[in-house]
Design a protein around this motif. Structure first.
Motif, PDB file in Angstrom:
ATOM      1  N   ALA A  79      18.538 -56.582 -23.569  1.00  0.00           N
ATOM      2  CA  ALA A  79      18.278 -55.152 -23.421  1.00  0.00           C
ATOM      3  C   ALA A  79      17.112 -54.748 -24.322  1.00  0.00           C
ATOM      4  N   GLY A  80      16.244 -53.914 -23.764  1.00  0.00           N
ATOM      5  CA  GLY A  80      15.045 -53.511 -24.472  1.00  0.00           C
ATOM      6  C   GLY A  80      13.844 -54.376 -24.183  1.00  0.00           C
ATOM      7  N   SER A 107      11.357 -56.932 -21.559  1.00  0.00           N
ATOM      8  CA  SER A 107      10.496 -56.687 -20.394  1.00  0.00           C
ATOM      9  C   SER A 107      10.470 -57.895 -19.481  1.00  0.00           C
ATOM     10  N   ARG A 146       9.692 -46.419 -17.246  1.00  0.00           N
ATOM     11  CA  ARG A 146      10.029 -47.772 -17.686  1.00  0.00           C
ATOM     12  C   ARG A 146       9.473 -48.839 -16.740  1.00  0.00           C
ATOM     13  N   THR A 203       9.992 -52.537 -18.214  1.00  0.00           N
ATOM     14  CA  THR A 203      10.076 -52.479 -19.666  1.00  0.00           C
ATOM     15  C   THR A 203      11.331 -51.726 -20.075  1.00  0.00           C
ATOM     16  N   THR A 204      11.661 -51.839 -21.338  1.00  0.00           N
ATOM     17  CA  THR A 204      12.845 -51.167 -21.894  1.00  0.00           C
ATOM     18  C   THR A 204      14.047 -51.369 -20.973  1.00  0.00           C
ATOM     19  N   LEU A 205      14.281 -52.605 -20.628  1.00  0.00           N
ATOM     20  CA  LEU A 205      15.347 -52.922 -19.677  1.00  0.00           C
ATOM     21  C   LEU A 205      16.715 -52.589 -20.249  1.00  0.00           C
ATOM     22  N   LYS A 206      17.584 -52.170 -19.352  1.00  0.00           N
ATOM     23  CA  LYS A 206      18.942 -51.804 -19.705  1.00  0.00           C
ATOM     24  C   LYS A 206      19.918 -52.687 -18.926  1.00  0.00           C
ATOM     25  N   ASP A 213      20.173 -52.272 -15.256  1.00  0.00           N
ATOM     26  CA  ASP A 213      19.093 -52.768 -14.400  1.00  0.00           C
ATOM     27  C   ASP A 213      19.414 -54.144 -13.827  1.00  0.00           C
ATOM     28  N   SER A 229      23.351 -57.060 -22.876  1.00  0.00           N
ATOM     29  CA  SER A 229      23.410 -55.945 -23.847  1.00  0.00           C
ATOM     30  C   SER A 229      23.839 -56.443 -25.218  1.00  0.00           C
TER      31      SER A 229
END
Length: 128
Positions: free
Chosen positions: A14-15, A17, A67, A84-87, A90, A128
């Motif tokens: 998480a976070g 790219s 994002r 970017t800034t993947l959660k 996603d 995560s």
């Protein structure tokens, strides 16, 4: 006949790219509206982003705005999705798709059945 081949998926924290690529066959790529969709088990395929033929107009669903960035290289017949800034949410299989009519209204582009060609998908897993 158009063939689409996605690549670039994988496992990311998480976070982080990732950059997805979609390579298209055929000389008519410049005439296609291109979209990225994603799907998780038990859910319908969801529109992520779309890009007009010339690349000057792009669209993104609200959950990824700011994002994810869609782009295309018509000389290489490629379309990209920079994430970017993947959660964790996603996480999905991501598909690229082509609409051969070339133009799509904002409501229409979100409908999977409006696209004539699809790739096989590339899996993105965000831990995560």
């Amino acid at each position: 006949q158009v063939q689409l081949v996605e690549s670039g998926g994988g496992l990311v924290q998480a976070g982080g790219s990732l950059r997805l690529s979609c390579a298209a066959s055929g000389r008519a790529f410049t005439g296609y509206f291109m979209g990225w969709f994603r799907q998780t088990p038990g859910k319908e395929r969801e529109f992520v982003a779309g890009i007009a033929r010339s690349g000057d107009l792009t669209y993104a669903t609200d959950s990824v705005k700011g994002r994810f960035t869609i782009s295309r290289d018509n000389a290489k017949s490629n379309v990209y999705l920079q994430m970017t800034t993947l959660k964790a949410e996603d996480t999905a299989v991501y598909y690229c798709a082509a609409n051969t009519r070339g133009f799509m209204a904002s409501g229409t582009m979100r409908r999977p059945d409006e696209y004539q060609y699809w790739g096989q998908g590339t899996r993105v897993t965000v831990s995560s």
